[in-house]
Scaffold this active site. Sequence first.
Site, PDB file in Angstrom:
ATOM      1  CE1 TYR A   1     -18.529 115.667  44.557  1.00 15.53           C
ATOM      2  CE2 TYR A   1     -20.818 115.516  44.385  1.00 15.53           C
ATOM      3  CZ  TYR A   1     -19.483 115.171  44.000  1.00 15.53           C
ATOM      4  OH  TYR A   1     -19.310 114.146  43.230  1.00 15.53           O
TER       5      TYR A   1
ATOM      6  CB  SER B   1     -23.059 115.380  41.283  1.00  9.72           C
ATOM      7  OG  SER B   1     -24.021 115.185  42.284  1.00  9.72           O
TER       8      SER B   1
END
Length: 239
Positions: free
Chosen positions: A152, A139
């Site tokens: 995250y 990501s």
Amino acid sequence: MPVAVVTGGSKGLGRALALALAERGWSLVLTARGAGELAEAGRAAEGLGGVVRTVAGDVADAGHRGAVVAAARALGGVDLLVNNASALGASPLVTLAGLDTAGLRTALETNVVAAHGLVRQALPLLRAAPAGAVVSVSSDAAVEAYPTWGGYGVSKAALDHWSAVLGVEEPGLRVWAVDPGDLRTELYRAAVPDDPDEAGRPEPESVVPAFLRLLDERPASGRYTAAALLEAAVDGAGR
């Protein structure tokens, strides 16, 4: 036929990639927590000609990971392992001050520890494959400091570094961490449920060609972005 293991294979990017591999004649082992959605994804892949085994469960569970690898071994081995299953740590996302340790632990267990455990169990099969490869879905939150994406992002940054070290330690394999970009997925919707730009985000299918390019061209192990892979493919086709 080559065999791919895809975690988080019931929907979103995992499902899209599984269907693309099925179209190419790959055998598949798909895993996800939701048995119903997983079974539907398996049927869709079978409809495209793939040989598919679905193993419902949580990749954070060591016994489940063993069952996934056993299913792949029964199909002939593991040529590709896709670490796509992800956990946010909190839904909707919260600041680090608001993220409890249980949430951070969940993100790390699913996004990093489970990937490590699955690869460890599959490693003999990957090493024996003619062109073994590991793809870990990363990501941009792994490299950018976005508010509320800290837990995250930390887990994905750890996954990136884990992938980099594995690539050095296993020179016979290809180990790629891939940032797919912001996509219209249930995970993103859970992270930011009120995002006014959601409708403008691309579908997961739009970045699948980037992953297939890695498999076709087998560049060096490392971190890639889907945007750069797609741009390079377009530039190459234009020459």
